[in-house]
Design a protein around this motif. Structure first.
Motif, PDB file in Angstrom:
ATOM      1  N   MET A  26       0.838  -1.204   0.000  1.00  0.00           N
ATOM      2  CA  MET A  26       0.000   0.000   0.000  1.00  0.00           C
ATOM      3  C   MET A  26       0.868   1.246   0.000  1.00  0.00           C
ATOM      4  O   MET A  26       1.876   1.332   0.701  1.00  0.00           O
ATOM      5  N   VAL A  27       0.453   2.212  -0.814  1.00  0.00           N
ATOM      6  CA  VAL A  27       1.135   3.492  -0.959  1.00  0.00           C
ATOM      7  C   VAL A  27       0.064   4.522  -1.329  1.00  0.00           C
ATOM      8  O   VAL A  27      -1.000   4.155  -1.837  1.00  0.00           O
ATOM      9  N   HIS A  28       0.318   5.787  -1.096  1.00  0.00           N
ATOM     10  CA  HIS A  28      -0.690   6.791  -1.436  1.00  0.00           C
ATOM     11  C   HIS A  28      -0.768   7.041  -2.944  1.00  0.00           C
ATOM     12  O   HIS A  28      -1.833   6.990  -3.537  1.00  0.00           O
ATOM     13  N   ASP A  29       0.373   7.306  -3.552  1.00  0.00           N
ATOM     14  CA  ASP A  29       0.426   7.664  -4.967  1.00  0.00           C
ATOM     15  C   ASP A  29       0.936   6.475  -5.780  1.00  0.00           C
ATOM     16  O   ASP A  29       2.027   5.956  -5.513  1.00  0.00           O
ATOM     17  N   ARG A  30       0.172   6.051  -6.755  1.00  0.00           N
ATOM     18  CA  ARG A  30       0.548   4.895  -7.587  1.00  0.00           C
ATOM     19  C   ARG A  30       1.942   5.057  -8.195  1.00  0.00           C
ATOM     20  O   ARG A  30       2.652   4.082  -8.415  1.00  0.00           O
ATOM     21  N   ASN A  31       2.348   6.289  -8.471  1.00  0.00           N
ATOM     22  CA  ASN A  31       3.672   6.539  -9.040  1.00  0.00           C
ATOM     23  C   ASN A  31       4.805   6.188  -8.080  1.00  0.00           C
ATOM     24  O   ASN A  31       5.967   6.156  -8.482  1.00  0.00           O
ATOM     25  N   HIS A  32       4.487   5.941  -6.813  1.00  0.00           N
ATOM     26  CA  HIS A  32       5.503   5.614  -5.817  1.00  0.00           C
ATOM     27  C   HIS A  32       5.505   4.131  -5.450  1.00  0.00           C
ATOM     28  O   HIS A  32       6.112   3.753  -4.448  1.00  0.00           O
ATOM     29  N   VAL A  50      -2.685  -1.471  -3.136  1.00  0.00           N
ATOM     30  CA  VAL A  50      -3.702  -0.482  -2.772  1.00  0.00           C
ATOM     31  C   VAL A  50      -3.052   0.891  -2.823  1.00  0.00           C
ATOM     32  O   VAL A  50      -1.961   1.083  -2.293  1.00  0.00           O
ATOM     33  N   TYR A  51      -3.739   1.824  -3.457  1.00  0.00           N
ATOM     34  CA  TYR A  51      -3.224   3.196  -3.550  1.00  0.00           C
ATOM     35  C   TYR A  51      -4.406   4.166  -3.576  1.00  0.00           C
ATOM     36  O   TYR A  51      -5.564   3.761  -3.697  1.00  0.00           O
ATOM     37  N   GLY A  52      -4.123   5.445  -3.465  1.00  0.00           N
ATOM     38  CA  GLY A  52      -5.157   6.479  -3.480  1.00  0.00           C
ATOM     39  C   GLY A  52      -4.730   7.618  -4.385  1.00  0.00           C
ATOM     40  O   GLY A  52      -4.294   7.409  -5.504  1.00  0.00           O
ATOM     41  N   HIS A  53      -4.861   8.839  -3.858  1.00  0.00           N
ATOM     42  CA  HIS A  53      -4.355  10.073  -4.456  1.00  0.00           C
ATOM     43  C   HIS A  53      -5.202  10.640  -5.591  1.00  0.00           C
ATOM     44  O   HIS A  53      -5.463  11.828  -5.620  1.00  0.00           O
ATOM     45  N   SER A  54      -5.653   9.838  -6.530  1.00  0.00           N
ATOM     46  CA  SER A  54      -6.346  10.380  -7.708  1.00  0.00           C
ATOM     47  C   SER A  54      -7.816  10.688  -7.452  1.00  0.00           C
ATOM     48  O   SER A  54      -8.456  11.344  -8.266  1.00  0.00           O
ATOM     49  N   HIS A  55      -8.357  10.196  -6.345  1.00  0.00           N
ATOM     50  CA  HIS A  55      -9.773  10.380  -6.002  1.00  0.00           C
ATOM     51  C   HIS A  55     -10.691   9.644  -6.972  1.00  0.00           C
ATOM     52  O   HIS A  55     -11.890   9.889  -6.986  1.00  0.00           O
TER      53      HIS A  55
END
Length: 154
Positions: free
Chosen positions: A80-86, A98-103
């Protein structure tokens, strides 16, 4: 026996009553960042095991939160990370990213691995729906349910 996992991201200071209601039915909670204030975590911490990563909008209070996590729940391996680019280059035996950031809700399988963004369950942004996901894990396999239009009173 099955395990229910509530997967949220981008709460941005808002824990909606309907989201909390759904999380109460879960054994574990994953938060993919942009919590924005520690009180949000305090509200969900007593509901079950919680896994959380730091998002780009999380301030100095979140200095102790990791930017990425590897963990296993009921025999399923997560990253799991916030930004898929990371996302880490070497995902090894990871089954679910699992990632987020883009809403924006996203659920896709790449190279046999699920990539899941639960979307934003805080404020609706960019004209997107308010969403989260619930994953059911049983005997090492899983299925995901997208929870849509959970916008309610703020």
């Amino acid at each position: 026996m099955s395990t229910r996992i509530g997967i949220i991201s981008d709460t941005h200071n808002l824990l909606r009553p309907k989201v909390l209601e759904i999380l109460k039915t879960c054994d574990c909670i994953l938060h993919a960042g942009d919590v924005c204030r520690p009180e949000i975590l305090d509200e969900i911490r007593n509901l079950g095991n919680i896994y959380v990563v730091r998002g780009n909008c999380d301030g100095s209070w979140a200095d102790t939160l990791r930017r990425s996590l590897r963990f296993s729940i009921a025999g399923v391996n997560f990253f799991m990370v916030h930004d898929r680019n990371h996302v880490a280059w070497d995902l090894g035996d990871t089954q679910v990213v699992v990632y987020g950031h883009s809403h924006r809700y996203a659920e896709e399988t790449i190279d046999g691995r699920l990539w899941l963004n639960p979307g934003s369950c805080g404020y609706s942004r960019f004209g997107q729906e308010v969403t989260m996901a619930v994953m059911t894990v049983e005997n090492g396999s899983f299925q995901v349910e997208k929870m849509v239009a959970i916008a309610d009173e703020v």
